[in-house]
Design a protein around this motif. Structure first.
Motif, PDB file in Angstrom:
ATOM      1  N   LEU A 183       0.926  -1.355   0.081  1.00 55.47           N
ATOM      2  CA  LEU A 183       0.352  -0.281   0.079  1.00 55.47           C
ATOM      3  C   LEU A 183       1.076   1.139  -0.079  1.00 55.47           C
ATOM      4  O   LEU A 183      -0.308   2.485  -0.150  1.00 55.47           O
ATOM      5  CB  LEU A 183      -0.914   0.149   1.443  1.00 55.47           C
ATOM      6  CG  LEU A 183      -1.808  -1.078   1.082  1.00 55.47           C
ATOM      7  CD1 LEU A 183      -2.702  -0.862   2.233  1.00 55.47           C
ATOM      8  CD2 LEU A 183      -3.114  -0.861   0.524  1.00 55.47           C
ATOM      9  N   SER A 184       2.164   1.402   0.401  1.00 46.99           N
ATOM     10  CA  SER A 184       2.951   2.366   0.403  1.00 46.99           C
ATOM     11  C   SER A 184       4.038   1.742   0.855  1.00 46.99           C
ATOM     12  O   SER A 184       4.273   0.989   0.600  1.00 46.99           O
ATOM     13  CB  SER A 184       3.090   3.195   1.881  1.00 46.99           C
ATOM     14  OG  SER A 184       3.068   2.895   2.553  1.00 46.99           O
ATOM     15  N   VAL A 185       5.500   3.116   0.414  1.00 50.91           N
ATOM     16  CA  VAL A 185       7.151   2.350   0.814  1.00 50.91           C
ATOM     17  C   VAL A 185       7.062   3.929   1.188  1.00 50.91           C
ATOM     18  O   VAL A 185       7.136   4.874   1.173  1.00 50.91           O
ATOM     19  CB  VAL A 185       7.339   2.337  -1.039  1.00 50.91           C
ATOM     20  CG1 VAL A 185       9.094   2.166  -0.231  1.00 50.91           C
ATOM     21  CG2 VAL A 185       6.614   1.040  -1.457  1.00 50.91           C
ATOM     22  N   ARG A 186       8.103   3.135   2.808  1.00 59.27           N
ATOM     23  CA  ARG A 186       8.216   4.593   3.109  1.00 59.27           C
ATOM     24  C   ARG A 186       9.863   4.597   3.797  1.00 59.27           C
ATOM     25  O   ARG A 186      10.158   3.095   3.725  1.00 59.27           O
ATOM     26  CB  ARG A 186       7.848   5.041   4.551  1.00 59.27           C
ATOM     27  CG  ARG A 186       5.519   5.304   3.984  1.00 59.27           C
ATOM     28  CD  ARG A 186       6.084   7.009   3.758  1.00 59.27           C
ATOM     29  NE  ARG A 186       4.710   7.315   3.739  1.00 59.27           N
ATOM     30  CZ  ARG A 186       3.983   6.765   2.576  1.00 59.27           C
ATOM     31  NH1 ARG A 186       4.319   6.635   1.552  1.00 59.27           N
ATOM     32  NH2 ARG A 186       2.883   6.770   2.864  1.00 59.27           N
ATOM     33  N   GLN A 187      10.670   5.596   3.802  1.00 62.81           N
ATOM     34  CA  GLN A 187      12.116   5.223   4.669  1.00 62.81           C
ATOM     35  C   GLN A 187      12.352   5.647   5.871  1.00 62.81           C
ATOM     36  O   GLN A 187      11.886   6.911   5.792  1.00 62.81           O
ATOM     37  CB  GLN A 187      13.033   6.020   3.756  1.00 62.81           C
ATOM     38  CG  GLN A 187      14.448   5.606   3.552  1.00 62.81           C
ATOM     39  CD  GLN A 187      15.475   5.908   2.458  1.00 62.81           C
ATOM     40  OE1 GLN A 187      15.175   6.428   1.242  1.00 62.81           O
ATOM     41  NE2 GLN A 187      16.734   6.095   2.922  1.00 62.81           N
ATOM     42  N   ALA A 188      12.738   5.806   7.033  1.00 65.36           N
ATOM     43  CA  ALA A 188      12.587   6.125   8.037  1.00 65.36           C
ATOM     44  C   ALA A 188      14.039   5.472   8.612  1.00 65.36           C
ATOM     45  O   ALA A 188      14.236   4.871   8.464  1.00 65.36           O
ATOM     46  CB  ALA A 188      12.111   5.523   9.507  1.00 65.36           C
ATOM     47  N   GLY A 189      14.737   6.218   8.598  1.00 63.62           N
ATOM     48  CA  GLY A 189      16.814   6.594   9.085  1.00 63.62           C
ATOM     49  C   GLY A 189      17.454   5.279   7.621  1.00 63.62           C
ATOM     50  O   GLY A 189      16.634   5.642   5.807  1.00 63.62           O
ATOM     51  N   ALA A 190      17.850   4.404   8.099  1.00 62.95           N
ATOM     52  CA  ALA A 190      18.641   3.602   7.053  1.00 62.95           C
ATOM     53  C   ALA A 190      17.446   2.319   6.427  1.00 62.95           C
ATOM     54  O   ALA A 190      17.907   1.110   5.378  1.00 62.95           O
ATOM     55  CB  ALA A 190      19.939   2.738   7.652  1.00 62.95           C
ATOM     56  N   THR A 191      16.476   2.080   6.945  1.00 64.89           N
ATOM     57  CA  THR A 191      15.744   1.153   6.385  1.00 64.89           C
ATOM     58  C   THR A 191      14.011   1.869   5.675  1.00 64.89           C
ATOM     59  O   THR A 191      13.595   2.749   6.125  1.00 64.89           O
ATOM     60  CB  THR A 191      14.903   0.680   7.983  1.00 64.89           C
ATOM     61  OG1 THR A 191      15.577   0.680   8.441  1.00 64.89           O
ATOM     62  CG2 THR A 191      14.114  -0.474   7.531  1.00 64.89           C
ATOM     63  N   THR A 192      14.062   1.336   4.806  1.00 64.54           N
ATOM     64  CA  THR A 192      12.986   1.092   3.803  1.00 64.54           C
ATOM     65  C   THR A 192      12.070  -0.230   4.406  1.00 64.54           C
ATOM     66  O   THR A 192      12.299  -0.772   4.429  1.00 64.54           O
ATOM     67  CB  THR A 192      13.665   0.439   1.986  1.00 64.54           C
ATOM     68  OG1 THR A 192      14.201   2.331   1.654  1.00 64.54           O
ATOM     69  CG2 THR A 192      12.029   0.920   1.068  1.00 64.54           C
TER      70      THR A 192
END
Length: 256
Positions: free
Chosen positions: A173-182
């Motif tokens: 449903l969505s692709v997000r990046q948080a810090g060094a993690t996708t």
């Protein structure tokens, strides 16, 4: 194979190839006779070597199937490296006598194992995945159980299998990046929903294949791996082969 899938076949492992071809003919790492079945994925040869069957994850029926196939049989070991793991086991594809079909492919085609995606050779990996797909189509072994492939719309069901190797199918449903993690999110609630995580160190494999994780948004995928998490279930993708792109109208759990 449709025109849509041809440009990306080099990047995702598809299970639409014919099973039981012979591309997994790596360098021979010796021969021997199976003296004992150690566990669901390991055997001991008569010379004392312990062999771990590479490329598969076991199911409840693997050990019994392995016993039927290998007890007392002469085998050939094939792999790119014969270095033992930290437990002293030599990882290999195992072939009975002069057969061109690995024992791993046989187990997968019977529904008695799950492809692990650890084999990185593209042709060999595709053959193992094709063997698994054959069993899924015919609902053999593990795949006779509808719950063998998990639905990300039921994250609690997936979370109940924490610490186990699972196969999950659904729409990103969505692709997000948080810090060094996708994060590939399969639910609206990012905290409790099922997600696939791709660490920064794993991204180069996607990038070198010409794949942007963002391009998977709103696509249906099949992902396999170990279930992690606390409030919401996760699979950490370390290898590109853990992910398969599915057709928009493809029935769950089946390759056309």
């Amino acid at each position: 194979m449709t025109r849509l899938l041809r440009p990306i076949i080099a990047f995702f492992i598809f299970a639409g190839h014919t099973a039981f071809t012979a591309p997994c003919q790596f360098e021979s790492q010796g021969e021997g006779r199976v003296a004992a079945i150690v566990d669901a994925r390991s055997v001991r040869l008569d010379d004392g070597r312990e062999i771990r069957l590479a490329g598969i994850e076991p199911t409840a029926t693997t050990k019994q199937a392995l016993t039927s196939l290998l007890a007392g049989r002469d085998v050939t070991l094939r792999s790119t490296d014969d270095t033992p793991d930290r437990y002293g086991r030599q990882g290999a594809l195992v072939f009975i006598d002069e057969s061109d079909t690995s024992v791993q492919a046989m187990l997968l085609a019977q529904g008695d194992a799950i492809a692990s995606a650890e084999i990185t050779d593209k042709d060999c990996a595709a053959t193992l995945m094709a063997s698994e797909a054959q069993a899924r189509r015919q609902k053999m072994g593990r795949w006779a159980d509808p719950s063998a492939i998990k639905n990300p719309e039921s994250p609690d069901d997936i979370l109940a299998g924490i610490g186990r190797f699972m196969v999950v199918e659904g729409k990103v449903l969505s692709v997000r990046q948080a810090g060094a993690t996708t994060y590939l999110n399969f639910g609206r609630n990012w905290t409790r929903g099922f997600a696939v995580t791709i660490s920064k160190r794993a991204l180069p494999a996607f990038e070198s294949a010409g794949i942007s994780p963002k391009s998977l948004e709103n696509r249906r995928i099949r992902v396999r791996g170990w279930i992690e998490g606390t409030t919401g279930p996760r699979i950490d993708v370390r290898l590109l082969g853990q992910v398969e792109l599915l057709g928009a109208n493809e029935p769950t759990g089946v390759r056309p």
